[in-house]
Design an enzyme around this catalytic site. Structure first.
Site, PDB file in Angstrom:
ATOM      1  N   ASP A 187      40.018  61.560  53.970  1.00 50.64           N
ATOM      2  CA  ASP A 187      38.725  61.574  53.672  1.00 50.64           C
ATOM      3  C   ASP A 187      37.793  61.459  53.129  1.00 50.64           C
ATOM      4  O   ASP A 187      38.341  61.399  52.006  1.00 50.64           O
ATOM      5  CB  ASP A 187      38.745  62.983  53.520  1.00 50.64           C
ATOM      6  CG  ASP A 187      36.929  63.599  53.883  1.00 50.64           C
ATOM      7  OD1 ASP A 187      35.827  63.044  54.083  1.00 50.64           O
ATOM      8  OD2 ASP A 187      36.677  65.055  53.796  1.00 50.64           O
ATOM      9  N   ASN A 196      25.838  51.424  48.529  1.00 47.74           N
ATOM     10  CA  ASN A 196      27.290  50.288  49.475  1.00 47.74           C
ATOM     11  C   ASN A 196      25.870  49.476  50.724  1.00 47.74           C
ATOM     12  O   ASN A 196      25.156  49.407  50.626  1.00 47.74           O
ATOM     13  CB  ASN A 196      27.623  52.308  50.697  1.00 47.74           C
ATOM     14  CG  ASN A 196      26.311  52.791  50.934  1.00 47.74           C
ATOM     15  OD1 ASN A 196      25.638  51.967  51.735  1.00 47.74           O
ATOM     16  ND2 ASN A 196      26.451  54.272  51.413  1.00 47.74           N
ATOM     17  N   LYS A 229      26.393  64.968  44.945  1.00 46.12           N
ATOM     18  CA  LYS A 229      26.350  63.603  44.306  1.00 46.12           C
ATOM     19  C   LYS A 229      26.633  63.243  42.872  1.00 46.12           C
ATOM     20  O   LYS A 229      27.871  62.972  42.723  1.00 46.12           O
ATOM     21  CB  LYS A 229      25.898  62.034  45.106  1.00 46.12           C
ATOM     22  CG  LYS A 229      25.811  62.033  46.497  1.00 46.12           C
ATOM     23  CD  LYS A 229      24.933  61.460  46.332  1.00 46.12           C
ATOM     24  CE  LYS A 229      24.912  60.235  48.400  1.00 46.12           C
ATOM     25  NZ  LYS A 229      26.151  60.597  49.089  1.00 46.12           N
ATOM     26  N   GLY A 274      33.381  50.441  51.960  1.00 41.11           N
ATOM     27  CA  GLY A 274      34.146  50.968  51.680  1.00 41.11           C
ATOM     28  C   GLY A 274      35.673  49.999  52.009  1.00 41.11           C
ATOM     29  O   GLY A 274      35.846  50.049  51.394  1.00 41.11           O
ATOM     30  N   ASP A 299      29.252  72.193  49.618  1.00 39.90           N
ATOM     31  CA  ASP A 299      29.245  71.558  50.778  1.00 39.90           C
ATOM     32  C   ASP A 299      29.929  72.629  51.680  1.00 39.90           C
ATOM     33  O   ASP A 299      30.764  73.043  51.723  1.00 39.90           O
ATOM     34  CB  ASP A 299      30.216  70.196  50.636  1.00 39.90           C
ATOM     35  CG  ASP A 299      29.589  69.321  49.944  1.00 39.90           C
ATOM     36  OD1 ASP A 299      28.653  69.197  49.605  1.00 39.90           O
ATOM     37  OD2 ASP A 299      30.221  67.906  49.846  1.00 39.90           O
ATOM     38  N   THR A 358      29.458  48.159  47.773  1.00 39.53           N
ATOM     39  CA  THR A 358      30.050  49.345  48.038  1.00 39.53           C
ATOM     40  C   THR A 358      30.656  48.650  49.841  1.00 39.53           C
ATOM     41  O   THR A 358      29.468  48.956  50.034  1.00 39.53           O
ATOM     42  CB  THR A 358      30.744  50.926  47.652  1.00 39.53           C
ATOM     43  OG1 THR A 358      29.775  51.135  48.210  1.00 39.53           O
ATOM     44  CG2 THR A 358      30.880  50.479  46.212  1.00 39.53           C
ATOM     45  N   ASP A 407      31.164  57.698  45.193  1.00 41.19           N
ATOM     46  CA  ASP A 407      30.704  59.199  44.225  1.00 41.19           C
ATOM     47  C   ASP A 407      31.608  58.817  43.128  1.00 41.19           C
ATOM     48  O   ASP A 407      31.788  58.224  41.864  1.00 41.19           O
ATOM     49  CB  ASP A 407      30.869  60.438  44.485  1.00 41.19           C
ATOM     50  CG  ASP A 407      29.369  60.687  45.239  1.00 41.19           C
ATOM     51  OD1 ASP A 407      28.588  59.874  45.002  1.00 41.19           O
ATOM     52  OD2 ASP A 407      29.556  61.459  45.866  1.00 41.19           O
ATOM     53  N   GLU A 427      18.794  62.070  45.142  1.00 45.10           N
ATOM     54  CA  GLU A 427      19.230  63.631  45.841  1.00 45.10           C
ATOM     55  C   GLU A 427      18.501  64.614  44.866  1.00 45.10           C
ATOM     56  O   GLU A 427      18.733  65.507  44.629  1.00 45.10           O
ATOM     57  CB  GLU A 427      20.476  64.005  46.265  1.00 45.10           C
ATOM     58  CG  GLU A 427      20.926  63.943  47.443  1.00 45.10           C
ATOM     59  CD  GLU A 427      22.208  64.300  47.475  1.00 45.10           C
ATOM     60  OE1 GLU A 427      22.890  65.001  46.468  1.00 45.10           O
ATOM     61  OE2 GLU A 427      23.024  63.980  48.494  1.00 45.10           O
ATOM     62  N   ASN A 481      29.691  65.434  41.830  1.00 41.26           N
ATOM     63  CA  ASN A 481      30.920  64.791  41.840  1.00 41.26           C
ATOM     64  C   ASN A 481      31.356  63.589  41.351  1.00 41.26           C
ATOM     65  O   ASN A 481      32.498  63.142  40.759  1.00 41.26           O
ATOM     66  CB  ASN A 481      30.772  64.172  43.315  1.00 41.26           C
ATOM     67  CG  ASN A 481      30.896  65.289  44.320  1.00 41.26           C
ATOM     68  OD1 ASN A 481      31.181  66.580  44.766  1.00 41.26           O
ATOM     69  ND2 ASN A 481      30.531  65.069  46.125  1.00 41.26           N
TER      70      ASN A 481
HETATM   71  O1  RIB Z   1      29.034  61.746  48.582  1.00 40.55           O
HETATM   72  C1  RIB Z   1      28.974  63.325  48.723  1.00 40.55           C
HETATM   73  C2  RIB Z   1      27.985  64.413  48.418  1.00 40.55           C
HETATM   74  O2  RIB Z   1      26.637  63.787  48.943  1.00 40.55           O
HETATM   75  C3  RIB Z   1      28.470  65.307  49.463  1.00 40.55           C
HETATM   76  O3  RIB Z   1      29.446  66.359  47.966  1.00 40.55           O
HETATM   77  C4  RIB Z   1      26.729  65.856  49.918  1.00 40.55           C
HETATM   78  O4  RIB Z   1      27.074  67.127  48.931  1.00 40.55           O
HETATM   79  C5  RIB Z   1      25.722  64.716  49.089  1.00 40.55           C
HETATM   80  O5  RIB Z   1      25.376  65.394  48.221  1.00 40.55           O
END
Ligand code: RIB
Length: 313
Positions: free
Chosen positions: A238, A186, A42, A213, A15, A211, A244, A142, A45
């Site tokens: 943030d 979401n 994602k 927020g 990122d 979800t 995730d 992704e 994470n």
């Molecule tokens: O959900 C956040 C993530 O989305 C980020 O870390 C970015 O890499 C994207 O995959």
């Protein structure tokens, strides 16, 4: 007998995080206040969040044979994630540009890179070798759709639960949706799926968790009123990666044997706590931290947690 664990099938990115005074609107130019590189993606994470909660966690994904891939995999290994099922493929490791404003709101642009080369056969094999009944398989979008479909089929084959986080959203084939025990979009993604929850239930989806927020999350089940699980009130730094952490915490809770409602409460608290750190993995809460906040312990990072209730819809 294979131990119950969380297996995350998804992306790993580097990122590039840009801080701005306000998110630009179309055609606008805004100054950058600072930039940092962080570990993201994602899937990665989610795997890191699951491991932070104390679950045995396997990450299945693909990285390029480059320094970014080694760094991303090394970071997951240090976080306690089993990375033995990460494929090394041709091409660069995935990248994301994350733009964050002072309120913690963000937008993200992803270059899929190596994530696009994750192979369905590899995914199927990794799951059948590492998961069994009681495990939860978590996938997001992704990576190629046939790799996601392979995760759903393998989950069924080994008797594990299959949770799909349809992010980033796209139209999905009925047979993939039918493989989902739980769908966790979401609210924007739910609209982009162009499929009302009633139709998802007809296809065999057991429940939809949406979800929302800072409003928390809604649990939708066939034939029942939706239940709202409020977010914890915290000092948001943030919101990147909060979704995730939410989906990972939900899968962790299910793997621990919690029922659906308790798993949603657990996930709503964990997702809220994750927003108190900078970056997608700036604060990954532990299980004791989440449980303290669930009981309203004043030593926890958030304000007392309201009880779940009907959404009134
Ligand atoms: O959900 C956040 C993530 O989305 C980020 O870390 C970015 O890499 C994207 O995959």
């Amino acid at each position: 007998m294979t131990a119950a664990r969380v297996v995350v099938v998804g992306s790993l990115n580097t990122d590039h995080v840009l801080s701005v005074t306000s998110l630009p609107v179309r055609g606008e130019t805004v100054p950058c206040l600072g930039e940092v590189m962080a570990h993201g993606g994602k899937g990665a994470n989610q795997a890191a969040a699951s491991a932070a909660l104390g679950l045995e966690t396997v990450f299945v994904g693909a990285v390029g044979a480059d320094a970014a891939g080694e760094a991303g995999v090394g970071e997951l290994r240090r976080a306690g994630v089993d990375v033995s099922a990460v494929q090394r493929v041709a091409g660069p490791t995935g990248k994301a540009t994350v733009v964050v404003d002072p309120d913690g709101a963000n937008f993200i642009i992803v270059e899929r890179g190596a994530n696009a080369a994750l192979e369905p056969d590899h995914v199927h094999r990794a799951i059948t070798e590492s998961a069994g009944p009681g495990s939860m398989i978590l996938a997001s979008l992704e990576i190629p759709l046939d790799a996601v479909a392979a995760a759903g089929q393998a989950a069924r084959h080994v008797g594990a639960g299959f949770v799909l986080n349809p992010a980033p959203a796209r139209l999905l084939p009925d047979d993939l949706l039918s493989a989902c025990d739980i769908l966790m979009p979401n609210e924007v993604e739910l609209a982009q799926l162009q499929m009302p929850p009633e139709r998802l239930f007809t296809l065999g989806v057991g429940a939809v968790v949406v979800t929302r927020g800072e409003e928390g999350a809604d649990l939708l089940r066939p034939g029942r009123r939706p239940t709202r699980f409020p977010a914890l009130r915290v000092d948001v730094r943030d919101t990147t990666g909060a979704g995730d952490t939410f989906v990972a915490a939900f899968c962790a809770a299910r793997t621990l044997g919690f029922d659906l409602d308790t798993s949603c409460r657990f996930a709503a608290i964990a997702g809220s706590l994750s927003t108190t750190g900078a970056g997608a993995r700036g604060h990954l809460p532990s299980r004791p931290e989440v449980e303290r906040a669930m009981t309203g312990d004043p030593a926890s990072r958030g304000a007392p947690w309201p009880a779940p209730g009907p959404t009134g819809r």
